[in-house]
Design a protein around this motif. Structure first.
Motif, PDB file in Angstrom:
ATOM      1  N   PRO A   7     -23.984 -30.045  -8.760  1.00 44.75           N
ATOM      2  CA  PRO A   7     -23.091 -31.210  -8.661  1.00 44.75           C
ATOM      3  C   PRO A   7     -23.531 -32.201  -7.588  1.00 44.75           C
ATOM      4  O   PRO A   7     -23.353 -33.423  -7.758  1.00 44.75           O
ATOM      5  CB  PRO A   7     -21.736 -30.585  -8.313  1.00 44.75           C
ATOM      6  CG  PRO A   7     -21.835 -29.168  -8.773  1.00 44.75           C
ATOM      7  CD  PRO A   7     -23.263 -28.790  -8.576  1.00 44.75           C
ATOM      8  N   ARG A   8     -24.119 -31.703  -6.480  1.00 47.77           N
ATOM      9  CA  ARG A   8     -24.581 -32.611  -5.432  1.00 47.77           C
ATOM     10  C   ARG A   8     -25.742 -33.473  -5.915  1.00 47.77           C
ATOM     11  O   ARG A   8     -25.830 -34.659  -5.589  1.00 47.77           O
ATOM     12  CB  ARG A   8     -25.004 -31.805  -4.196  1.00 47.77           C
ATOM     13  CG  ARG A   8     -23.905 -30.973  -3.571  1.00 47.77           C
ATOM     14  CD  ARG A   8     -22.778 -31.849  -3.041  1.00 47.77           C
ATOM     15  NE  ARG A   8     -21.801 -31.087  -2.303  1.00 47.77           N
ATOM     16  CZ  ARG A   8     -21.765 -30.983  -0.982  1.00 47.77           C
ATOM     17  NH1 ARG A   8     -22.656 -31.632  -0.241  1.00 47.77           N
ATOM     18  NH2 ARG A   8     -20.857 -30.262  -0.380  1.00 47.77           N
ATOM     19  N   LEU A   9     -26.646 -32.880  -6.698  1.00 45.03           N
ATOM     20  CA  LEU A   9     -27.752 -33.659  -7.260  1.00 45.03           C
ATOM     21  C   LEU A   9     -27.243 -34.753  -8.191  1.00 45.03           C
ATOM     22  O   LEU A   9     -27.746 -35.881  -8.177  1.00 45.03           O
ATOM     23  CB  LEU A   9     -28.706 -32.732  -8.022  1.00 45.03           C
ATOM     24  CG  LEU A   9     -29.813 -32.045  -7.230  1.00 45.03           C
ATOM     25  CD1 LEU A   9     -30.543 -31.049  -8.112  1.00 45.03           C
ATOM     26  CD2 LEU A   9     -30.787 -33.056  -6.660  1.00 45.03           C
ATOM     27  N   THR A  10     -26.233 -34.416  -8.981  1.00 50.06           N
ATOM     28  CA  THR A  10     -25.658 -35.413  -9.895  1.00 50.06           C
ATOM     29  C   THR A  10     -25.047 -36.574  -9.120  1.00 50.06           C
ATOM     30  O   THR A  10     -25.260 -37.749  -9.455  1.00 50.06           O
ATOM     31  CB  THR A  10     -24.592 -34.753 -10.783  1.00 50.06           C
ATOM     32  OG1 THR A  10     -25.177 -33.664 -11.500  1.00 50.06           O
ATOM     33  CG2 THR A  10     -24.026 -35.751 -11.775  1.00 50.06           C
ATOM     34  N   SER A  11     -24.296 -36.260  -8.061  1.00 55.00           N
ATOM     35  CA  SER A  11     -23.663 -37.316  -7.256  1.00 55.00           C
ATOM     36  C   SER A  11     -24.700 -38.197  -6.579  1.00 55.00           C
ATOM     37  O   SER A  11     -24.575 -39.430  -6.568  1.00 55.00           O
ATOM     38  CB  SER A  11     -22.746 -36.679  -6.206  1.00 55.00           C
ATOM     39  OG  SER A  11     -21.697 -35.954  -6.808  1.00 55.00           O
ATOM     40  N   VAL A  64     -34.166 -40.672  -4.864  1.00 56.33           N
ATOM     41  CA  VAL A  64     -32.988 -40.518  -5.712  1.00 56.33           C
ATOM     42  C   VAL A  64     -32.496 -39.079  -5.675  1.00 56.33           C
ATOM     43  O   VAL A  64     -31.291 -38.816  -5.694  1.00 56.33           O
ATOM     44  CB  VAL A  64     -33.318 -40.953  -7.159  1.00 56.33           C
ATOM     45  CG1 VAL A  64     -32.259 -40.464  -8.128  1.00 56.33           C
ATOM     46  CG2 VAL A  64     -33.441 -42.462  -7.229  1.00 56.33           C
ATOM     47  N   PHE A  65     -33.424 -38.109  -5.607  1.00 53.83           N
ATOM     48  CA  PHE A  65     -33.033 -36.708  -5.628  1.00 53.83           C
ATOM     49  C   PHE A  65     -32.995 -36.081  -4.233  1.00 53.83           C
ATOM     50  O   PHE A  65     -32.585 -34.942  -4.089  1.00 53.83           O
ATOM     51  CB  PHE A  65     -34.001 -35.913  -6.520  1.00 53.83           C
ATOM     52  CG  PHE A  65     -33.899 -36.268  -7.961  1.00 53.83           C
ATOM     53  CD1 PHE A  65     -32.943 -35.676  -8.765  1.00 53.83           C
ATOM     54  CD2 PHE A  65     -34.740 -37.207  -8.518  1.00 53.83           C
ATOM     55  CE1 PHE A  65     -32.838 -36.014 -10.110  1.00 53.83           C
ATOM     56  CE2 PHE A  65     -34.646 -37.541  -9.865  1.00 53.83           C
ATOM     57  CZ  PHE A  65     -33.700 -36.941 -10.652  1.00 53.83           C
ATOM     58  N   VAL A 118     -26.700 -34.734  -2.064  1.00 55.73           N
ATOM     59  CA  VAL A 118     -27.731 -33.843  -1.542  1.00 55.73           C
ATOM     60  C   VAL A 118     -28.060 -34.178  -0.090  1.00 55.73           C
ATOM     61  O   VAL A 118     -28.338 -33.285   0.720  1.00 55.73           O
ATOM     62  CB  VAL A 118     -28.996 -33.919  -2.411  1.00 55.73           C
ATOM     63  CG1 VAL A 118     -30.118 -33.074  -1.824  1.00 55.73           C
ATOM     64  CG2 VAL A 118     -28.693 -33.452  -3.813  1.00 55.73           C
ATOM     65  N   GLY A 119     -28.040 -35.479   0.265  1.00 55.56           N
ATOM     66  CA  GLY A 119     -28.356 -35.869   1.639  1.00 55.56           C
ATOM     67  C   GLY A 119     -27.407 -35.251   2.636  1.00 55.56           C
ATOM     68  O   GLY A 119     -27.832 -34.664   3.640  1.00 55.56           O
ATOM     69  N   LYS A 120     -26.118 -35.365   2.382  1.00 55.35           N
ATOM     70  CA  LYS A 120     -25.126 -34.774   3.290  1.00 55.35           C
ATOM     71  C   LYS A 120     -25.207 -33.259   3.267  1.00 55.35           C
ATOM     72  O   LYS A 120     -25.031 -32.592   4.293  1.00 55.35           O
ATOM     73  CB  LYS A 120     -23.718 -35.221   2.908  1.00 55.35           C
ATOM     74  CG  LYS A 120     -22.654 -34.807   3.929  1.00 55.35           C
ATOM     75  CD  LYS A 120     -21.301 -35.363   3.580  1.00 55.35           C
ATOM     76  CE  LYS A 120     -20.317 -35.086   4.712  1.00 55.35           C
ATOM     77  NZ  LYS A 120     -20.198 -33.642   5.011  1.00 55.35           N
ATOM     78  N   LEU A 121     -25.480 -32.695   2.089  1.00 58.25           N
ATOM     79  CA  LEU A 121     -25.619 -31.245   1.995  1.00 58.25           C
ATOM     80  C   LEU A 121     -26.790 -30.759   2.840  1.00 58.25           C
ATOM     81  O   LEU A 121     -26.692 -29.735   3.530  1.00 58.25           O
ATOM     82  CB  LEU A 121     -25.819 -30.844   0.531  1.00 58.25           C
ATOM     83  CG  LEU A 121     -26.016 -29.346   0.260  1.00 58.25           C
ATOM     84  CD1 LEU A 121     -24.762 -28.576   0.630  1.00 58.25           C
ATOM     85  CD2 LEU A 121     -26.368 -29.115  -1.213  1.00 58.25           C
ATOM     86  N   PHE A 140     -29.959 -21.536   5.649  1.00 61.01           N
ATOM     87  CA  PHE A 140     -31.391 -21.502   5.389  1.00 61.01           C
ATOM     88  C   PHE A 140     -31.737 -21.798   3.935  1.00 61.01           C
ATOM     89  O   PHE A 140     -32.572 -22.654   3.640  1.00 61.01           O
ATOM     90  CB  PHE A 140     -31.936 -20.135   5.801  1.00 61.01           C
ATOM     91  CG  PHE A 140     -33.382 -19.931   5.474  1.00 61.01           C
ATOM     92  CD1 PHE A 140     -34.360 -20.413   6.312  1.00 61.01           C
ATOM     93  CD2 PHE A 140     -33.761 -19.270   4.317  1.00 61.01           C
ATOM     94  CE1 PHE A 140     -35.706 -20.230   6.010  1.00 61.01           C
ATOM     95  CE2 PHE A 140     -35.099 -19.086   4.014  1.00 61.01           C
ATOM     96  CZ  PHE A 140     -36.061 -19.567   4.863  1.00 61.01           C
ATOM     97  N   ASN A 141     -31.116 -21.102   3.009  1.00 63.02           N
ATOM     98  CA  ASN A 141     -31.487 -21.232   1.592  1.00 63.02           C
ATOM     99  C   ASN A 141     -31.229 -22.634   1.055  1.00 63.02           C
ATOM    100  O   ASN A 141     -32.048 -23.192   0.322  1.00 63.02           O
ATOM    101  CB  ASN A 141     -30.713 -20.204   0.758  1.00 63.02           C
ATOM    102  CG  ASN A 141     -31.180 -18.792   1.004  1.00 63.02           C
ATOM    103  OD1 ASN A 141     -32.367 -18.551   1.201  1.00 63.02           O
ATOM    104  ND2 ASN A 141     -30.257 -17.843   1.028  1.00 63.02           N
ATOM    105  N   VAL A 142     -30.104 -23.228   1.422  1.00 65.73           N
ATOM    106  CA  VAL A 142     -29.782 -24.577   0.949  1.00 65.73           C
ATOM    107  C   VAL A 142     -30.771 -25.595   1.514  1.00 65.73           C
ATOM    108  O   VAL A 142     -31.246 -26.481   0.801  1.00 65.73           O
ATOM    109  CB  VAL A 142     -28.338 -24.949   1.346  1.00 65.73           C
ATOM    110  CG1 VAL A 142     -28.023 -26.384   0.927  1.00 65.73           C
ATOM    111  CG2 VAL A 142     -27.351 -23.993   0.711  1.00 65.73           C
ATOM    112  N   ALA A 143     -31.083 -25.466   2.810  1.00 66.26           N
ATOM    113  CA  ALA A 143     -32.010 -26.409   3.445  1.00 66.26           C
ATOM    114  C   ALA A 143     -33.391 -26.327   2.808  1.00 66.26           C
ATOM    115  O   ALA A 143     -34.030 -27.360   2.548  1.00 66.26           O
ATOM    116  CB  ALA A 143     -32.098 -26.125   4.942  1.00 66.26           C
ATOM    117  N   MET A 144     -33.877 -25.136   2.517  1.00 70.29           N
ATOM    118  CA  MET A 144     -35.207 -24.980   1.944  1.00 70.29           C
ATOM    119  C   MET A 144     -35.271 -25.532   0.513  1.00 70.29           C
ATOM    120  O   MET A 144     -36.227 -26.207   0.141  1.00 70.29           O
ATOM    121  CB  MET A 144     -35.612 -23.506   1.946  1.00 70.29           C
ATOM    122  CG  MET A 144     -36.065 -22.986   3.297  1.00 70.29           C
ATOM    123  SD  MET A 144     -37.491 -23.869   3.972  1.00 70.29           S
ATOM    124  CE  MET A 144     -38.708 -23.618   2.699  1.00 70.29           C
TER     125      MET A 144
END
Length: 323
Positions: A95-99, A259-260, A275-278, A288-292
């Motif tokens: 969902p973050r990629l879509t936003s 964009v992504f 994704v930027g805020k995430l 760790f996993n989300v950042a990578m």
């Protein structure tokens, strides 16, 4: 052409592997791994428990061994689990990629629609008052810090003139009223972030368009086309603008790559759930996993869009060949 694309794809994979390991290693140097968080939240934990947990999570192994395990999981489609949100990364990042895609494409499309005609208009009137005005606002847009611009947009259009929400992605807790009602609701939250992003991108695109058009208009074939009596619009858009596309393709490809990856500062200022805020939250929270995964997506998009830009050069200029 096929050989060139395959060679570039191999180079892209090598660069992704090298950069991902560097990022992985730097992440391992950050304080606050899962065991440290457990220790801080449970003062009764013993040294034996710490040793056992580090062995269980593989934190007692060298970084290259842990990196190998992480890559093998990625190749299996297992992106890991988010420590902060307590959900799988695949479930979180979709969902973050879509936003982010919606926000970035809206800002990029609006920027191009405004910047390209302004840049061509300015190039056709070099040294005029209109040219100076366009250049002034272009430099202003490029120079203004994005966080300051976002705050100013919030103050003007959400506080002084309360037309749009100050932040967020959509109304929280709103009842399901259908697709068009949801689209309208999300559009209201898009206006200020899109305006903030576009004002900076417009200045950059105007400058590139103007300089490229000025150079293209000096070519001999443009004088020949004028001497043959071709229509002015045909000379500008078919002959001059097409030859001015190569620098624009480069900057456009680099812009599309974001964009992504998201606009970290803009999404953070407006609390836009992209994704930027995430990525920012995951780095701050040592997720760790989300950042990578976010980093791999950003790197891959930059490299892929560079390849696309190189291929588009041949479309814009038939003299370019690939071997």
């Amino acid at each position: 052409m096929t050989t060139y694309i395959l060679r570039r794809l191999i180079q892209t994979c090598i660069v992704i592997v090298i950069l991902s390991y560097v990022c992985f290693y730097l992440m391992t140097l950050m304080p606050g791994d899962p065991v440290d968080l457990m220790i801080s939240s449970n003062p009764k934990i013993t040294a034996a428990d710490v040793t056992r947990l580090r062995s269980l999570y593989g934190l007692d192994q060298p970084s290259y061994v842990r990196y190998g395990h992480w890559v093998s999981d990625i190749l299996k489609g297992e992106l890991g689990y988010s420590r902060t949100y307590r959900v799988p990364v695949t479930e979180l990042i979709g969902p973050r990629l879509t936003s982010t895609f919606i926000l970035s494409m809206a800002a990029l499309s609006f920027s191009l629609l405004v910047a390209i005609p302004l840049g061509v208009f300015s190039a056709l009137r070099p040294g005029s008052k209109a040219d100076y005005i366009v250049n002034f606002f272009s430099f202003a847009g490029i120079s203004i810090p994005s966080f300051w611009l976002g705050i100013v947009c919030i103050i003007i259009f959400a506080v002084w003139i309360p037309l749009f929400p100050a932040g967020g992605t959509q109304t929280v807790g709103a009842p399901d009223q259908g697709f068009f009602a949801e689209l309208l609701d999300r559009s209201k939250y898009l206006v200020l972030p899109v305006l903030s992003l576009s004002l900076q991108q417009i200045g950059r695109f105007v400058r590139f368009t103007r300089s490229s058009m000025l150079e293209a208009l000096r070519y001999d074939f443009i004088r020949t086309a004028k001497a043959k009596g071709l229509p002015r619009q045909l000379i500008i858009w078919r002959h001059a603008f097409r030859n001015a596309l190569i620098p624009l393709i480069t900057i456009l490809a680099l812009s599309i790559s974001s964009v992504f990856s998201g606009a970290i500062i803009t999404e953070t200022v407006f609390a836009y759930q992209g994704v930027g805020k995430l990525t920012y939250d995951s780095i701050v929270g040592n997720d760790f996993n989300v950042a990578m995964v976010s980093f791999i997506i950003s790197v891959a998009m930059v490299l892929i869009m560079n390849l696309v830009a190189d291929l588009l050069y041949g479309v814009a200029d038939p003299r370019i060949s690939y071997t």
